[in-house]
Each structure stands twice: as C-alpha cells, then as structure tokens.
Scaffold this active site. Structure first.
Site, PDB file in Angstrom:
ATOM      1  N   GLY A 171      -1.414  -0.867 -37.494  1.00  0.00           N
ATOM      2  CA  GLY A 171      -2.531  -1.139 -36.804  1.00  0.00           C
ATOM      3  C   GLY A 171      -4.017  -0.029 -37.283  1.00  0.00           C
ATOM      4  N   GLN A 226      -3.519   8.387 -37.425  1.00  0.00           N
ATOM      5  CA  GLN A 226      -5.022   8.766 -37.462  1.00  0.00           C
ATOM      6  C   GLN A 226      -5.672   8.949 -35.892  1.00  0.00           C
ATOM      7  OE1 GLN A 226      -5.301   5.123 -39.848  1.00  0.00           O
ATOM      8  NE2 GLN A 226      -7.172   6.184 -40.487  1.00  0.00           N
ATOM      9  N   HIS A 253      -6.445  13.154 -38.002  1.00  0.00           N
ATOM     10  CA  HIS A 253      -7.659  13.461 -37.370  1.00  0.00           C
ATOM     11  C   HIS A 253      -7.528  14.266 -36.062  1.00  0.00           C
ATOM     12  CE1 HIS A 253      -8.856   9.435 -39.224  1.00  0.00           C
ATOM     13  NE2 HIS A 253      -9.056  10.230 -40.151  1.00  0.00           N
ATOM     14  N   VAL A 278      -5.650  10.331 -32.002  1.00  0.00           N
ATOM     15  CA  VAL A 278      -5.861  11.745 -31.494  1.00  0.00           C
ATOM     16  C   VAL A 278      -4.898  11.957 -30.098  1.00  0.00           C
ATOM     17  CG1 VAL A 278      -7.986  12.451 -32.677  1.00  0.00           C
ATOM     18  CG2 VAL A 278      -7.859  11.201 -30.281  1.00  0.00           C
ATOM     19  N   ASP A 279      -4.584  10.811 -29.676  1.00  0.00           N
ATOM     20  CA  ASP A 279      -3.734  10.849 -28.596  1.00  0.00           C
ATOM     21  C   ASP A 279      -2.085  11.381 -28.880  1.00  0.00           C
ATOM     22  OD1 ASP A 279      -1.443   8.663 -29.214  1.00  0.00           O
ATOM     23  OD2 ASP A 279      -3.416   7.258 -29.155  1.00  0.00           O
ATOM     24  N   CYS A 282     -11.223  32.079 -26.749  1.00  0.00           N
ATOM     25  CA  CYS A 282     -10.368  32.200 -27.876  1.00  0.00           C
ATOM     26  C   CYS A 282      -9.144  33.132 -27.337  1.00  0.00           C
ATOM     27  CB  CYS A 282     -10.891  32.536 -29.278  1.00  0.00           C
ATOM     28  SG  CYS A 282      -9.592  32.757 -30.452  1.00  0.00           S
ATOM     29  N   ALA A 339       1.438  -5.208 -31.761  1.00  0.00           N
ATOM     30  CA  ALA A 339       2.184  -3.987 -32.474  1.00  0.00           C
ATOM     31  C   ALA A 339       3.255  -3.984 -31.524  1.00  0.00           C
ATOM     32  CB  ALA A 339       1.419  -2.617 -32.273  1.00  0.00           C
ATOM     33  N   CYS A 345     -12.461  31.631 -35.767  1.00  0.00           N
ATOM     34  CA  CYS A 345     -11.259  32.397 -36.428  1.00  0.00           C
ATOM     35  C   CYS A 345     -10.079  31.265 -36.975  1.00  0.00           C
ATOM     36  CB  CYS A 345     -10.270  33.607 -35.440  1.00  0.00           C
ATOM     37  SG  CYS A 345      -9.524  32.681 -34.101  1.00  0.00           S
TER      38      CYS A 345
HETATM   39 ZN   LIG Z   1     -10.986  32.792 -32.256  1.00  0.00          ZN
END
Ligand SMILES: [Zn+2]
Length: 233
Positions: free
Chosen positions: A174, A89, A107, A91-92, A134, A217, A118
């Site tokens: 965790g 979960q 996530h 994002v690192d 983009c 952990a 797009c």
């Molecule tokens: Zn695009």
C-alpha cells in the site's frame, strides 16, 4: 528459515481502517494545505493550528481499529523465525495495536511528541498545546507532534539501507510509489532478492518488482503472507 524479510507499509494498509491520507491528488489533508499542517514553516507560522490539527488526528485513532492486513503482519512476525523488519510510513499505531513489535515509523507517530529544543521523544496520547511541558527540562512551548514533515529527514534510513543489502524478500504494501526515499527502496534492494508489491492498483514503481498483486490490503496481504510462510516451511 534463515531468511531476511523486509516489509514496507504505506497509507494503503490503513485506508480500510478509515485513516485519511494526505498523500492524495488534492494536495490537501482534511481541507488544510500540506504546507500549513505538514511543514516546519507551517508550524512556525501557526503552531496553534498545527497542534489542533494533530490533536484531532490523534483523537481519531481512538475510533479506528486495525484490519486483517495489520493482524496478518503481526501474526507473520510471531511465526516467522528469520529476521523480519517492519517499516511503516504511517503515523498511526494500528500495527502495534494488532500486535506487531519493533515497528519502525519512518515518518514519526501521532502518539509521540518531540521536544524541539532537546529532541526528547515521549509517548503521548493526549492533546498537545503551546503550554505542554517538556518532561525532561520542565519547560513549556517546545513540544511538537513527532511527525516527520516535508523538508525533514525521515527516521531509520540507516537501518533500512543496511537491511536492504541482506534482504531475501522485500514486500511493499500500500505504498504510493511516489514518496521518496521509501519509493527508492526497491532500487536499493540487493539484486538477488525477491520483491512483491501489494497494492490497490499499479504504481510508478510497479515495474521494478519481481511480482505484483493488486487488490484490497485486507485480502491480498493475508493471502500473500500465508504463501510466503508456507514457502519457508
Ligand atoms: Zn525538551
């Protein structure tokens, strides 16, 4: 060694590396309200602020390193010969930097950008802004952090659902136990499977697991994974 193992990670695994979490009691993430920096509406209201917020988080990745729990998982993945699914979960990119591969980021990821027009996704280490182009359509203004915000559907739910049906061992590391849909995985698990929760302290879903172990952990993850691998020898 034909077993299937599903590992789900949450913020608790990256905390010891110094990554701040926004799923805490305060409802704030680094002094910003979640609605402002982690919702599509917040991004529409003030894209500059949201870009600036994630640019900082992305830059901070350069000053943190994986901990023993990330390394233990990467090592486990290398030596375990059954099927192994690692879902996070977070994002690192600490799992990847520890050596894990095929990590499913439910996530999204800080080091990934998404084009809102797009849906093109691209690895991105630099700052994003309204003038980021983009790469596919050479248009400006449509790139956003590839983070799944509140009100958006997490990635890889079908893969998770399918794997849960055949999993022999489910390990949750965790995770707060209050962020759905991940918190519901334990209840979707096939009833014959063994399940282990590794966390700092009890959570709302602890009672659903066949085993629970509490502690840091960096200590309980390597220890538990060693036992698991011994058990499959
Ligand atoms: Zn695009």
């Amino acid at each position: 060694m034909g077993a299937n193992i599903f590992v789900l990670c949450g913020a608790g695994i990256s905390q010891e590396s110094g990554i701040s979490t926004f799923r805490d009691q305060s409802g704030l993430w680094e002094n910003h309200s979640i609605e402002d920096v982690a919702s599509p509406e917040g991004f529409m209201r003030n894209p500059e602020l949201v870009h600036q917020f994630y640019n900082l988080r992305r830059r901070q990745l350069k000053s943190v390193i994986p901990n023993k729990a990330h390394y233990a998982l990467a090592n486990f993945q290398k030596i375990f010969s059954g099927k192994f699914l690692l879902v996070t979960q977070n994002v690192d990119d600490l799992h990847e930097r520890a050596g894990s591969c095929n990590v499913l980021h439910m996530h999204g990821q800080l080091r990934q950008a998404l084009c809102t027009s797009c849906k093109f996704q691209i690895y991105y280490e630099e700052d994003l802004s309204l003038s980021t182009e983009c790469e596919k359509y050479k248009k400006k203004g449509s790139m956003r952090p590839d983070i799944v915000w509140f009100g958006e559907v997490p990635y890889f739910l079908d893969e998770c659902d399918e794997f849960l049906q055949t999993t022999d061992l489910f390990i949750s590391i965790g995770t707060s136990g209050s962020v759905y849909p991940a918190a519901g995985f334990i209840q979707m698990l096939n009833p014959k499977a063994r399940s282990i929760e590794l966390n700092l302290c009890r959570t709302e879903i602890s009672s659903f697991f066949s085993e629970t172990r509490f502690g840091k952990a960096s200590e309980i993850v390597p220890k538990t994974l060693n036992e698991v691998i011994e058990g499959y020898k």
